[in-house]
Structure formats: C-alpha cells, structure tokens
Enzyme design. Structure first.
Site, mmCIF file in Angstrom:
data_model
loop_
_atom_site.group_PDB
_atom_site.id
_atom_site.type_symbol
_atom_site.label_atom_id
_atom_site.label_comp_id
_atom_site.label_asym_id
_atom_site.label_seq_id
_atom_site.Cartn_x
_atom_site.Cartn_y
_atom_site.Cartn_z
ATOM 1 N N TYR A 1 2.751 21.100 -36.325
ATOM 2 C CA TYR A 1 3.565 20.023 -36.351
ATOM 3 C C TYR A 1 5.345 20.382 -36.684
ATOM 4 O O TYR A 1 6.046 19.522 -37.965
ATOM 5 C CB TYR A 1 3.021 18.889 -37.875
ATOM 6 C CG TYR A 1 1.586 19.088 -37.322
ATOM 7 C CD1 TYR A 1 0.970 18.381 -36.755
ATOM 8 C CD2 TYR A 1 1.244 19.975 -38.412
ATOM 9 C CE1 TYR A 1 -0.088 18.325 -36.742
ATOM 10 C CE2 TYR A 1 -0.580 20.243 -39.116
ATOM 11 C CZ TYR A 1 -1.333 19.256 -37.759
ATOM 12 O OH TYR A 1 -2.548 18.804 -37.889
ATOM 13 N N TYR B 1 -9.480 12.408 -40.567
ATOM 14 C CA TYR B 1 -9.084 13.323 -40.121
ATOM 15 C C TYR B 1 -9.744 13.750 -39.717
ATOM 16 O O TYR B 1 -10.359 14.310 -40.002
ATOM 17 C CB TYR B 1 -7.418 14.095 -40.385
ATOM 18 C CG TYR B 1 -7.187 15.534 -39.820
ATOM 19 C CD1 TYR B 1 -6.150 14.601 -39.439
ATOM 20 C CD2 TYR B 1 -7.855 16.349 -40.136
ATOM 21 C CE1 TYR B 1 -5.527 15.867 -38.389
ATOM 22 C CE2 TYR B 1 -7.509 17.387 -39.389
ATOM 23 C CZ TYR B 1 -5.844 17.749 -38.799
ATOM 24 O OH TYR B 1 -5.943 18.253 -37.475
ATOM 25 N N ASP C 1 -18.276 14.433 -40.634
ATOM 26 C CA ASP C 1 -17.189 16.129 -40.069
ATOM 27 C C ASP C 1 -17.505 16.750 -41.589
ATOM 28 O O ASP C 1 -15.958 16.087 -42.429
ATOM 29 C CB ASP C 1 -15.901 15.168 -39.746
ATOM 30 C CG ASP C 1 -14.588 16.539 -39.501
ATOM 31 O OD1 ASP C 1 -14.642 17.886 -39.778
ATOM 32 O OD2 ASP C 1 -13.800 15.955 -39.056
ATOM 33 N N LYS D 1 -13.299 25.761 -41.241
ATOM 34 C CA LYS D 1 -12.393 26.169 -42.073
ATOM 35 C C LYS D 1 -12.927 27.463 -42.799
ATOM 36 O O LYS D 1 -12.929 28.655 -42.517
ATOM 37 C CB LYS D 1 -12.436 25.270 -42.310
ATOM 38 C CG LYS D 1 -11.174 24.390 -41.874
ATOM 39 C CD LYS D 1 -9.957 23.012 -42.653
ATOM 40 C CE LYS D 1 -9.204 22.767 -42.383
ATOM 41 N NZ LYS D 1 -8.555 21.267 -41.841
HETATM 42 C C1 LIG Z 1 -9.202 20.820 -40.425
HETATM 43 C C2 LIG Z 1 -9.999 19.309 -40.436
HETATM 44 C C3 LIG Z 1 -10.237 19.454 -38.070
HETATM 45 C C4 LIG Z 1 -9.609 20.246 -37.551
HETATM 46 O O1 LIG Z 1 -10.134 21.194 -37.050
HETATM 47 P P1 LIG Z 1 -9.108 22.811 -36.581
HETATM 48 O O2 LIG Z 1 -9.674 23.971 -37.299
HETATM 49 O O3 LIG Z 1 -7.756 22.185 -37.437
HETATM 50 O O4 LIG Z 1 -9.349 22.492 -35.193
HETATM 51 C C5 LIG Z 1 -11.146 18.870 -38.301
HETATM 52 N N1 LIG Z 1 -11.572 17.877 -39.360
HETATM 53 C C6 LIG Z 1 -12.339 17.954 -40.553
HETATM 54 C C7 LIG Z 1 -12.288 16.928 -41.902
HETATM 55 C C8 LIG Z 1 -10.707 19.083 -40.456
HETATM 56 O O5 LIG Z 1 -10.096 18.908 -42.105
#
Ligand SMILES: *Cc1c(COP(=O)(O)O)cnc(C)c1O
Length: 421
Positions: free
Chosen positions: A18, A138, A247, A276
């Site tokens: 970013y 997000y 997610d 992550k």
């Molecule tokens: C970081 C994140 C993503 C994206 O993961 P990347 O490995 O950066 O593509 C998707 N959803 C959530 C909740 C996240 O925190």
C-alpha cells in the site's frame, strides 16, 4: 550491501504494501530476526509487536521450524501438485481436518487466494453468485476478496465497475472483548440481531454464501463483536440453505483465546479459510477447508496454483502446528490478554483516544483522528518496539512467545504513542 545501499536500491525499485515507489513513509532495513525480536541495519533491536502481521506466533528463527525446513529441503523443495502428492501436504491436510472437523482441504498459496477458492466453492456449490457479508470486514486484496471487504474503508472506490456487488449488512457493534474501565462485557444487541436477520431474509434466494471473519474483524478496523451474531448467521444459513464461510486467516490458531474464532460461538462453518500463522510466519501458505457434503456436491473444483501444496511450506506448517499443540498457548494468550489490559489501561483516559480494547493476544487503541504513522512509529521504536499503526488504530498482536516483560514494553510504547495524538 550496507544498510544505506539496501535503502537506496529499495527506494529505486521496490514496492511495499500500500505505498508508492519510493514509499512515502519510512522503511527500515532488517538484518535478522530471532525470538520475538527484529534486528535493524543499525543494530537496534525491536520487539515484533505485530508478529509480522499475525503470523510469527512462535517467534522468529525457531530451531524446530528451521529444522523442519532443512529436513524437507533435503528431500525436495517442490513438485507440482497436479497428479502428484507427498507426505508433507497429506499430513497437513489430515491435521487441519482433525482440528476443524472439515474434511476436504484445498491448499492455497496465500490468504487472499484461499478466500477466492472459498468463493469459487460457494458459487460452484450453489449455482448462485451473490455473497452476504457485514461492513467493517477485510478478506484480502485480490478481486473476489476485495469485493467483500468493507466498501467504504476498503478499495472499492478504486476499482468500481470491476467488483461484483454483494450484499452488505451493517457492521456488527464492536461490543466484545475486554476494556480497562468496563466491569463486564456487553450482551448482544437485539436490534442488531434483528437487522442481520432481515438482511439475510431479504436476499436469501440469491445468496451463494455468507462470509465473515469470526468475532474479530482484523484489517477492516480491529473490531471485536459478540459471538451471538455469528451464531445467528449460522442459524440463518441453515434455515435458508446458504453456506457459511468463516475467514479465520487472522483469527485462527489461538490468537483470540480460542483455537478458532468460531469456537467463541460454538459453531462450525461449511467453509473455512486459514493462513497467516499456519506456517508460524515462515512461508506463504493458506488453506480452504470444507465439509464432505459441500465437496461432494461441487465435484471438480476449478482452481490449481502452480505452487499448490508446496512441500517446504507444508512441512514447516506441520512443525508449527506441533509446536502449537505442545505450547500452553491458551495460558500464554490469557496472560498476554491480562498484560495488555493492564498495560494499555492508562491510554483509556488519554486525549484523542476513543477506545481501548483487548481480546486474546490482540490489543487495540482506537483514536479519534487518523494517526501520523511515521510519528507513532518513531515513538514506539524509541521504546524498542515494532508496530505498524493504520487509520485510527494503534494495535498489537504479539507472538505467543513474548514474556510478560515484552508485553509490558509493547503496551508502554503504545501508551507513550498516545502523547503524540
Ligand atoms: C490477511 C488476511 C487475508 C489475506 O491474506 P493474504 O495472505 O495477505 O493474502 C484475508 N482475510 C483475513 C481475515 C486476513 O486477515
């Protein structure tokens, strides 16, 4: 290269997240990272208060994770996953299925891709294309993922016309977690439950899935919401035959005090994304899991990244999950939660601070106005801490390996930063 040369070439060639090239905000050269500390080019040591974006839960340069990577690389670094398979991937899939109760596993190369795959699963499963989510979320930076990020603080305005239009229910009240002044947590807001129910009912017939971050909305605003809202979404999804996608990319693997965010609500999603912390911060790897029922109806799933099931990443992920199983993460996270609540308490009364909240190993100071990132970083780095504030948020999600003293240092640095508001 000396640190000056690294910075010179960085400014000339390299995009950071970013930013423009060169970045408008300072960039710091890192020489090495070990335990919970990052060593900069000039020799300064900083506690990694971000766990390198939720990932390095065990700390950096961990002997067990290093050994897993070394042992694996001597066998093979990578082979294609089309028509071939191997023990590291199969072991990891079996392990994740056991942890989640979701038996079918798609190994993806990043969190955003895992979200794309989850969306494809839901669309292929249902034959429908609309998703429902809540504002303030997000889910990643690729197009499908962006389309379910918060439409105001996300990137919708830059890509209007490219993004499918999904259904956004209002943001859940951020009334969960612990606050320095509050004696107890607020209960769920009945009016919000009614709004959520109405939003799903109005659009149910065209929804492929509901997608949310369970209990903690991360990069969309570091907001914590009551598990009752997630439970209601599960009920609504069942009632209307819609899939629920959790997610868990940020929340997974203990960060919120439970193994998964969904565990706060006692529910199981139909599809789950993890990433992550999956490899303990070593390599990029994510996974999309679903029930056998969903997988059976999908049949052929149309996705297949080149580096799918990368053996190195899978081997390190396996070792990271071994470590997680061995470490008393529940106690560690509870200790971090208590230390953050205690350490951040003085910020609650500081001018310019709107809210201070803590959930598991996540501590947040929300400010009235957007913060000056460089100025805040200058202060916290002066306290020997690395943080990456954004918007109106100064926040931390430290490695579980942090000592109480490390956590106190992070909290002190955050409190000191409020002087600059
Ligand atoms: C970081 C994140 C993503 C994206 O993961 P990347 O490995 O950066 O593509 C998707 N959803 C959530 C909740 C996240 O925190």
């Amino acid at each position: 290269m000396d640190a000056g040369e690294v910075l010179r070439l960085d400014r000339e060639h390299v995009w950071h997240p970013y930013t423009a090239v060169p970045s408008g905000t300072p960039v710091h050269v890192v020489r090495r990272a070990g335990g919970v500390r990052i060593t900069l080019g000039d020799g300064r040591e900083l506690i990694d208060g971000m766990a390198s974006w939720w990932a390095a839960i065990h700390g950096h340069n961990h002997p067990r994770l290093n050994r897993a990577a070394r042992d694996q690389i001597d066998d093979m670094a990578h082979v294609m996953f089309g028509g071939l398979t191997h023990e590291p991937a199969v072991r990891l899939a079996h392990r994740l299925a056991g942890m989640t109760g979701l038996d079918r596993v798609f190994l993806a190369d990043s969190g955003s891709v895992a979200v794309e795959v989850a969306i494809k699963m839901a669309v292929q499963y249902s034959g429908r294309s609309a998703l429902l989510t809540v504002r303030g979320g997000y889910h990643g930076d690729t197009f499908g993922a962006m389309s379910v990020c918060d439409p105001v603080n996300g990137m919708h305005h830059l890509f209007t016309g490219m993004l499918p239009r999904h259904v956004f229910a209002p943001a859940p009240p951020d009334d969960y977690g612990r606050r320095p002044a509050a004696k107890s947590e607020a209960g769920p807001d009945e009016a919000y439950l009614a709004e959520l129910t109405a939003a799903v009912e109005v659009h149910a017939a065209r929804l492929a899935a509901i997608i949310v971050e369970p209990v903690v909305q991360g990069a969309g605003g570091m907001r914590f919401y009551h598990p009752a809202y997630l439970r209601r979404l599960r009920e609504l999804a069942d009632e209307h035959g819609i899939l629920l996608i959790a997610d868990e990319i940020a929340t997974g693997f203990g960060r919120t005090g439970e193994m998964f965010g969904c565990d706060h609500a006692g529910i199981r999603p139909d599809i789950m994304c993890v990433g992550k912390a999956l490899t303990g911060g070593y390599l990029t790897l994510a996974a999309t899991l679903c029930t056998a029922r969903v997988a059976d109806r999908i049949g052929v799933l149309m996705h297949g990244p080149t580096y799918m099931g990368n053996p190195l990443a899978c081997a390190v992920a396996g070792a990271s999950l071994d470590l997680l199983a061995e470490r008393p993460w529940r106690e560690e996270v509870a200790r971090i939660e208590a230390a953050l609540l205690d350490g951040l308490a003085p910020a609650a009364a500081a001018p310019g601070v709107r809210d201070v909240r803590v959930l598991g190993a996540i501590g947040v100071i929300e400010t009235d106005q957007p913060v000056d990132v460089a100025k805040i970083q200058d202060i916290v780095m002066g306290h020997g801490v690395w943080l990456r504030p954004f918007g109106r948020l100064i926040y931390t999600m430290p490695p579980y390996a942090c000592t109480p003293d490390d956590v106190a240092r992070i909290a002190d640095a955050m409190v000191a930063a409020t002087a600059a508001l």
